[in-house]
Write an enzyme that holds these catalytic residues in place. Structure first.
Site, PDB file in Angstrom:
ATOM      1  N   GLU A 165      59.352  37.063  13.645  1.00  0.00           N
ATOM      2  CA  GLU A 165      58.728  35.803  14.138  1.00  0.00           C
ATOM      3  C   GLU A 165      59.099  34.567  13.221  1.00  0.00           C
ATOM      4  O   GLU A 165      58.375  33.771  12.842  1.00  0.00           O
ATOM      5  CB  GLU A 165      57.231  35.819  13.936  1.00  0.00           C
ATOM      6  CG  GLU A 165      56.966  37.354  15.105  1.00  0.00           C
ATOM      7  CD  GLU A 165      55.132  37.565  15.256  1.00  0.00           C
ATOM      8  OE1 GLU A 165      54.449  36.598  14.611  1.00  0.00           O
ATOM      9  OE2 GLU A 165      55.031  38.380  15.958  1.00  0.00           O
ATOM     10  N   GLU A 284      57.021  44.360  19.201  1.00  0.00           N
ATOM     11  CA  GLU A 284      55.611  44.368  18.735  1.00  0.00           C
ATOM     12  C   GLU A 284      55.021  44.080  20.244  1.00  0.00           C
ATOM     13  O   GLU A 284      55.276  43.086  21.004  1.00  0.00           O
ATOM     14  CB  GLU A 284      55.247  43.282  17.811  1.00  0.00           C
ATOM     15  CG  GLU A 284      55.624  43.604  16.463  1.00  0.00           C
ATOM     16  CD  GLU A 284      54.922  42.584  15.366  1.00  0.00           C
ATOM     17  OE1 GLU A 284      54.038  41.866  16.104  1.00  0.00           O
ATOM     18  OE2 GLU A 284      55.507  42.430  14.373  1.00  0.00           O
TER      19      GLU A 284
END
Length: 508
Positions: A165, A284
């Site tokens: 991220e 995820e």
């Protein structure tokens, strides 16, 4: 109480599109937690009942794994050295459970970091390397060690993802896009230079400014002549949570709307001719993106995830649930077993309702004959039918689902129908925990009781097929998930065994 009816009749030639990649990968807390006994117990349970093929998590290079070390040589120069003691323990344990790592390269070892910014209770460093030469040497040394220990053919089959991220400043200093692109290019070159069979991907972004990041990433790769082997991103499906004490309460987004973001990613990737069709891995996904959201422990979460699992394979090569268990410390050590953790398993080896959603979907192997917004049914290789039906309500309304389907069968033959039900009445350890007084530290007796309450309700009956087929009729409670198997009865009873006499049916 409102009751919604759904009626379906499946013909012998009916087929539906369903790509089931439920078991490809599952998420984990930071890698160092794998050294703990309770972590291994939870992972063993998940592998026994579900069985994933890959595992992905943070912290490979964090200091608790002790891989990167520095020392001063005799001339006073700072040198790097590598310690793979803990890495070997973790990887050996994964391999013993039939798991391959989906390697996430991060975070930054303190000795190699250019700054002091960290994330989480366990302080993962999220700054770029002070030396890209040092970073590349760390990556090469780690992968080379793994190849020597487990074999090059094996390790090059493990996907490699660069960072986590970077579009969020909490995970990559200042969310610096050009700096992340440099990290990706340097890492990509090092890994491919070691062995071209490695598959390397990114940019591992979440749903914040994701369209711009994805397009910019692919623009950069095109300009630099890079061809990632796959694309990665994350997917969460709730609005911004409202915080109260230790907890965050989040509202679910309509599943159709949430899946739209993934379709956009697929469209962006396919808009580049040289990258069209590249696999997309959701490394995820879950409902809420915080590890203290009580939604994660509920039957509503299980029903929502069932809807996602029915569609995520349409656009993505894989989708990794975040996470397999609640041995997880991003926000600190949990205060209670039901603290809204990401895991499929609560601490105490208590299966959450969503655990069974995954166990049920793992059973859906075969040719899909039906898919709708509330069900998936497949015909297995042995001729049986297996299906999952769910009744999702984003907001509680008391609606029941009256589901009926007729499946192809031999007229006059008897079929065995077995169902496994997970709903708020029969598989809801959270409610029992509440009724016990919400003990922060349940006794052994209470924990054993919670485990009992975490099992699906198993029922069975015989169904006689008529000309139109064999009927499956299910009444699914709100937020319920029901799995069923329908198979022809071919057994022959033992000599003298009479079911009617055993049960006193039709006798005096």
């Amino acid at each position: 109480m409102e009751r919604v009816k759904r009626r379906y009749e499946i013909g012998a030639g009916d087929r539906a599109v369903f790509y089931n990649r439920t078991d490809y990968c599952v998420g984990t807390g930071r890698m160092g937690l794998a050294l703990r006994k309770d972590y291994q117990e939870q992972l063993s349970l998940v592998q026994e009942k579900i069985g994933f093929s890959h595992i992905r998590g943070h912290g490979l290079f964090c200091d608790d794994m002790a891989i990167y070390r520095e020392y001063a040589d005799e001339a006073g120069h700072i040198r790097a050295e590598y310690n793979f003691t803990y890495l070997d323990i973790v990887m050996d344990s994964y391999r013993e459970l039939g798991l391959k790592p989906f390697l996430e390269l991060g975070f930054m070892p303190e000795g190699l970091a250019s700054g002091e910014q960290t994330v989480f209770y366990w302080k993962g460093n999220v700054t770029p390397p002070k030396s890209y030469e040092g970073w590349r040497a760390l990556v090469r040394a780690t992968l080379s060690h793994l190849m020597e220990r487990y074999g090059a053919n094996e390790v090059t089959s493990w996907p490699v993802e660069v960072w986590n991220e970077p579009n969020l400043s909490v995970f990559w200093k200042d969310a610096d896009m050009p700096e992340y692109f440099r990290l990706f290019e340097e890492t990509f070159a090092e890994v491919k230079g070691l062995d071209g069979r490695f598959r390397v991907g990114g940019p591992a972004i979440c749903g914040v400014d994701d369209a711009r990041w994805m397009k910019s990433f692919l623009d950069f790769c095109r300009e630099r002549g890079l061809r990632p082997d796959f694309i990665t991103r994350h997917h969460y499906t709730t609005e911004v949570p409202v915080h109260q004490g230790h907890y965050g309460y989040a509202r679910l987004v309509d599943p159709g709307e949430s899946l739209g973001a993934l379709r956009q990613t697929r469209e962006i990737v396919d808009s580049f001719p040289e990258y069209r069709g590249l696999p997309i891995h959701i490394t995820e996904f879950n409902t809420s993106y915080i590890p203290n959201c009580p939604l994660h422990d509920t039957n509503r979460n299980a029903a929502y995830i069932a809807r996602l699992l029915s569609e995520l394979g349409d656009m993505n090569e894989s989708y990794s649930y975040w996470t397999f268990g609640d041995v997880f410390e991003e926000s600190g050590v949990p205060f209670t077993p039901f603290h809204g953790g990401f895991g499929l398993v609560a601490n105490g080896l208590i299966e959450k309702p969503t655990f069974w959603t995954f166990a049920f979907f793992k059973r859906l192997q075969g040719e899909c004959v039906h898919r709708s917004d509330e069900a998936v049914i497949v015909r297995a290789g042995d001729g049986s039918y297996r299906g999952i039906v769910w009744n999702l309500s984003l907001e509680r309304c008391g609606r029941e689902l009256d589901f009926s389907v007729s499946l192809p069968a031999k007229e006059g033959k008897e079929y065995s129908l077995v169902t496994k039900t997970v709903d708020e009445e029969c598989c809801n350890p959270l409610k029992l925990w509440h009724d016990l007084g919400e003990p922060a530290n349940p006794s052994r007796e209470q924990t054993a009781l919670l485990r009992e309450a975490a099992k699906p309700l198993v029922r069975s009956r015989r169904v006689e097929a008529v000309k139109s087929g064999a009927g499956v009729e299910l009444l699914v409670a709100e937020q319920g998930v029901v799995y069923f198997e329908l198979r022809e009865i071919k057994g022959t009873p033992d000599r003298g065994y009479d079911w009617g006499k055993v049960m006193q049916y039709g006798t005096k």
